[in-house]
Write an enzyme that holds these catalytic residues in place. Sequence first.
Site, PDB file in Angstrom:
ATOM      1  N   GLU A 216      47.478  45.683  34.068  1.00  0.00           N
ATOM      2  CA  GLU A 216      46.911  44.426  34.214  1.00  0.00           C
ATOM      3  C   GLU A 216      46.041  44.906  34.272  1.00  0.00           C
ATOM      4  O   GLU A 216      44.961  44.116  33.481  1.00  0.00           O
ATOM      5  CB  GLU A 216      47.374  43.526  35.045  1.00  0.00           C
ATOM      6  CG  GLU A 216      47.286  43.770  36.711  1.00  0.00           C
ATOM      7  CD  GLU A 216      47.834  42.645  37.308  1.00  0.00           C
ATOM      8  OE1 GLU A 216      47.580  40.886  37.339  1.00  0.00           O
ATOM      9  OE2 GLU A 216      47.967  42.981  38.687  1.00  0.00           O
TER      10      GLU A 216
ATOM     11  N   LYS B 182      43.155  34.473  36.786  1.00  0.00           N
ATOM     12  CA  LYS B 182      43.163  35.034  38.831  1.00  0.00           C
ATOM     13  C   LYS B 182      44.296  33.932  39.628  1.00  0.00           C
ATOM     14  O   LYS B 182      45.506  34.111  40.013  1.00  0.00           O
ATOM     15  CB  LYS B 182      42.039  34.446  39.875  1.00  0.00           C
ATOM     16  CG  LYS B 182      42.666  34.684  41.371  1.00  0.00           C
ATOM     17  CD  LYS B 182      42.922  36.099  41.372  1.00  0.00           C
ATOM     18  CE  LYS B 182      43.162  36.318  42.724  1.00  0.00           C
ATOM     19  NZ  LYS B 182      44.052  37.640  42.841  1.00  0.00           N
TER      20      LYS B 182
ATOM     21  N   HIS C 151      71.150  55.282  34.408  1.00  0.00           N
ATOM     22  CA  HIS C 151      71.741  54.176  33.085  1.00  0.00           C
ATOM     23  C   HIS C 151      70.359  53.780  31.907  1.00  0.00           C
ATOM     24  O   HIS C 151      71.195  52.768  31.707  1.00  0.00           O
ATOM     25  CB  HIS C 151      72.054  52.589  34.015  1.00  0.00           C
ATOM     26  CG  HIS C 151      72.609  53.878  35.368  1.00  0.00           C
ATOM     27  ND1 HIS C 151      74.361  53.167  35.252  1.00  0.00           N
ATOM     28  CD2 HIS C 151      72.517  53.979  36.655  1.00  0.00           C
ATOM     29  CE1 HIS C 151      74.687  54.442  36.116  1.00  0.00           C
ATOM     30  NE2 HIS C 151      73.547  53.951  37.387  1.00  0.00           N
TER      31      HIS C 151
ATOM     32  N   CYS D  62      41.497  27.867  34.550  1.00  0.00           N
ATOM     33  CA  CYS D  62      39.286  26.955  34.543  1.00  0.00           C
ATOM     34  C   CYS D  62      39.266  26.839  35.449  1.00  0.00           C
ATOM     35  O   CYS D  62      39.559  26.847  36.800  1.00  0.00           O
ATOM     36  CB  CYS D  62      40.193  25.892  33.830  1.00  0.00           C
ATOM     37  SG  CYS D  62      40.643  25.246  32.250  1.00  0.00           S
TER      38      CYS D  62
ATOM     39  N   GLU E 183      55.125  46.796  41.294  1.00  0.00           N
ATOM     40  CA  GLU E 183      53.664  46.755  41.942  1.00  0.00           C
ATOM     41  C   GLU E 183      52.803  47.565  41.364  1.00  0.00           C
ATOM     42  O   GLU E 183      51.790  47.029  41.093  1.00  0.00           O
ATOM     43  CB  GLU E 183      53.600  46.227  43.192  1.00  0.00           C
ATOM     44  CG  GLU E 183      52.524  46.514  43.843  1.00  0.00           C
ATOM     45  CD  GLU E 183      51.951  44.382  43.355  1.00  0.00           C
ATOM     46  OE1 GLU E 183      52.207  44.165  42.129  1.00  0.00           O
ATOM     47  OE2 GLU E 183      50.191  44.207  42.904  1.00  0.00           O
TER      48      GLU E 183
ATOM     49  N   TRP F 297      39.900  28.563  30.102  1.00  0.00           N
ATOM     50  CA  TRP F 297      40.521  28.756  29.927  1.00  0.00           C
ATOM     51  C   TRP F 297      41.364  28.869  28.630  1.00  0.00           C
ATOM     52  O   TRP F 297      42.257  27.986  29.221  1.00  0.00           O
ATOM     53  CB  TRP F 297      41.647  29.714  30.686  1.00  0.00           C
ATOM     54  CG  TRP F 297      42.401  30.946  31.248  1.00  0.00           C
ATOM     55  CD1 TRP F 297      42.049  32.133  31.141  1.00  0.00           C
ATOM     56  CD2 TRP F 297      43.972  31.111  30.566  1.00  0.00           C
ATOM     57  NE1 TRP F 297      43.322  33.142  30.818  1.00  0.00           N
ATOM     58  CE2 TRP F 297      44.198  32.618  30.434  1.00  0.00           C
ATOM     59  CE3 TRP F 297      44.945  30.177  30.613  1.00  0.00           C
ATOM     60  CZ2 TRP F 297      45.612  32.700  29.743  1.00  0.00           C
ATOM     61  CZ3 TRP F 297      45.549  30.608  30.437  1.00  0.00           C
ATOM     62  CH2 TRP F 297      46.272  31.843  29.453  1.00  0.00           C
TER      63      TRP F 297
ATOM     64  N   ASN G 197      40.625  20.259  33.759  1.00  0.00           N
ATOM     65  CA  ASN G 197      41.882  21.659  34.349  1.00  0.00           C
ATOM     66  C   ASN G 197      43.178  20.918  34.552  1.00  0.00           C
ATOM     67  O   ASN G 197      43.415  20.544  35.042  1.00  0.00           O
ATOM     68  CB  ASN G 197      41.069  22.414  35.351  1.00  0.00           C
ATOM     69  CG  ASN G 197      42.050  23.565  35.797  1.00  0.00           C
ATOM     70  OD1 ASN G 197      43.000  24.108  35.167  1.00  0.00           O
ATOM     71  ND2 ASN G 197      42.469  23.354  36.992  1.00  0.00           N
TER      72      ASN G 197
ATOM     73  N   LYS H 216      50.110  46.783  38.418  1.00  0.00           N
ATOM     74  CA  LYS H 216      48.717  47.040  38.486  1.00  0.00           C
ATOM     75  C   LYS H 216      47.879  47.957  37.256  1.00  0.00           C
ATOM     76  O   LYS H 216      46.457  47.015  36.584  1.00  0.00           O
ATOM     77  CB  LYS H 216      48.393  47.707  40.172  1.00  0.00           C
ATOM     78  CG  LYS H 216      48.357  46.807  41.102  1.00  0.00           C
ATOM     79  CD  LYS H 216      47.555  46.066  41.429  1.00  0.00           C
ATOM     80  CE  LYS H 216      47.702  45.360  40.896  1.00  0.00           C
ATOM     81  NZ  LYS H 216      48.374  43.607  41.668  1.00  0.00           N
TER      82      LYS H 216
HETATM   83  C1  AGP Z   1      48.818  39.895  40.385  1.00  0.00           C
HETATM   84  O1  AGP Z   1      47.739  40.731  40.805  1.00  0.00           O
HETATM   85  C2  AGP Z   1      48.104  39.636  39.479  1.00  0.00           C
HETATM   86  N1  AGP Z   1      47.156  38.910  38.536  1.00  0.00           N
HETATM   87  C3  AGP Z   1      49.226  37.813  39.459  1.00  0.00           C
HETATM   88  O2  AGP Z   1      50.811  37.977  38.922  1.00  0.00           O
HETATM   89  C4  AGP Z   1      49.551  36.890  40.956  1.00  0.00           C
HETATM   90  O3  AGP Z   1      50.100  37.931  42.038  1.00  0.00           O
HETATM   91  C5  AGP Z   1      50.205  35.563  40.134  1.00  0.00           C
HETATM   92  O4  AGP Z   1      50.084  35.187  39.245  1.00  0.00           O
HETATM   93  C6  AGP Z   1      51.002  34.847  41.194  1.00  0.00           C
HETATM   94  O5  AGP Z   1      49.658  34.554  42.127  1.00  0.00           O
HETATM   95  P1  AGP Z   1      49.588  33.786  43.468  1.00  0.00           P
HETATM   96  O6  AGP Z   1      49.916  34.687  44.475  1.00  0.00           O
HETATM   97  O7  AGP Z   1      48.755  32.868  43.635  1.00  0.00           O
HETATM   98  O8  AGP Z   1      50.603  32.847  43.266  1.00  0.00           O
END
Ligand code: AGP
Length: 622
Positions: free
Chosen positions: A498, A617, A514, A2, A491, A81, A108, A495
Amino acid sequence: MCGIVGYAGPQASAPSSRPVDVALQGLARLEYRGYDSAGVAVIDDAGVQVTKRAGKLANLREALESTTATGGQVSIAHTRWATHGAPNDLNAHPHQGGRDGELAVVHNGIIENFASLRAELEGEGYTFSSETDSEAAAHLVAREMEQAGDLTEAMRRAAASLEGAFTLLAVHRDAPGTVVAARRNSPLVVGLGVGENFLGSDVAAFVDSTKEALEIGQDQVVTVTADSVSVIDFEGAEVTDAKRYTIEWDAAAAQKGGFDSFMAKEIHEQASAVADTLRGRIEDGALQLDEMEIDPSVLRSVDKIVVVACGTAANAGAVAKYAIEHWCRIPTEVELAHEFRYRDPVVTEKTLVVAISQSGETMDTLMAVRHAREQGAKVVAICNTRGSTIPREADAALYLHVGPEIAVASTKAYLGQIAACYLLGLFLAQVRGNLYPDEIAALMDDLEQIPDQIQQVLDSSAQVEQLAQDMKDASSVLFLGRHVGYPTAMEGALKLKEIAYIHAEGFAAGELKHGPIALVEEGQPVFVIVPSPRGRHSLHSKVVSNIQEVRARGARTLVIAEEGDDAVLPYADEVIRVPATRTLFAALLTVIPLQIFSCELATAKGLDVDQPRNLAKSVTVE
Ligand code: AGP
């Protein structure tokens, strides 16, 4: 998650300087946090006026066009959210409280005792119209206002009886020039203007209006008018040491600057992001980390490091493990922060916990930090957001300096986190005497070449962009790597999942036979991150064998390899080149084609790259 905005300013009638418009501008700046509904409240002669709509901000703007309820000196606004209740108009914030709707709040966090509060307040005749936990807070503050007759005191009493996590902002018909806010375990920062003041979940809410900010601590209430800001704690005592600071971020940094998306822009900022993280850390040939406010004797006694983080930050932590163990010989574990405290981890006064968080507000990571400190461990935070909760609660904080990261998918912060982890590892090696000064200097020299090398990777992105266009209908992509290539594979897969909503998995390449190799069938795209052939020979040759294994089973092999590594050519359907560097530092280069691939592919699919579905975010609930 939020987004929250509050504003107190002069009565203004000109469009764009009215409190309602200031609030909307702030919400637009906070859109990146992720949301599913939005709303705003103002106070005019008719009392509290609330407008709120499910969906994007455009829906709220449209609704505001057909209302005259936009006057007054204050506004509070919110992007929600959903946690309690569906994302619809009724559950959107602000929520009105009181017998006559005389108060409005935005919230929030999660109020854990909302069910009992709701039952109590309903018993007293307060009427609820939403399914949210937040509405209980609205009526609670309104009830306290009926008794106390003062909004600050009402908020203090209400906040003290709430359980859980909250940032709560309230306005009341009887205090038309005042916004009062309280926070516990949830972010809140004050923007200090001239003749106007702001509240925000983060500084992005007001950075284009003022660069002066005030941190609001845990369990504190702040009262804001156009020309005053005062802070008390939940006991009612005045807070005189609230920390004031100047925001370093440029407002332009929070704009797209000609790119299609914030994510694309942030990917292309990575050379300077890493340069900024490294800048000023070497003095007289030695690594200087002034922020490491932990006594060197304590650092010398550390016998274990535990990295706690989530998502992308945890992948950066996994890279850190390889570096720290190699340079410092300290056993290093990487733990998803949400798993950490529930497994009764072995943490002592000799444990150093490294909490990595771009936002500094991730609740899972914050809780892990608190647990570690309760056990006597020292905590170093690696963070991008000054004034956020995790670095403030840590014993020392190492900031990334990569500028605001707006896209939900983390890119430049990931590189900044890895670079900061390298600095931390080298600093520990220096303090503990694991490496000679000339070894550290040589490593730093190579590290300082990385920004130029990142730029080379970015300048040759056309090949990966074309690949992404060609693969936009792919339904599954696998990623393989060893050593730091393993977290890079994780990673790359994260990406793609998401932002492009494509099934993707990252594996340690050695794990393939395995089990996961059963997934490989004719045409299956597999990215393979190949370590430098100039590093350990067995590591390189094992990964080349892994390419052969998947190719023999029909995979389409997309190989990321160092310039001049011809050993991969016979087995690669596509070779993506990165400049040569040390095996450890390659983590700062090989991930970039994977970021570009996801960004381009999601764009080609017509998806909202910056605000992927269901994601926020900063995840401020556990
Ligand atoms: C990253 O692409 C993600 N959206 C998510 O995994 C993020 O890295 C995670 O929520 C941790 O966030 P922070 O670094 O603000 O703690």
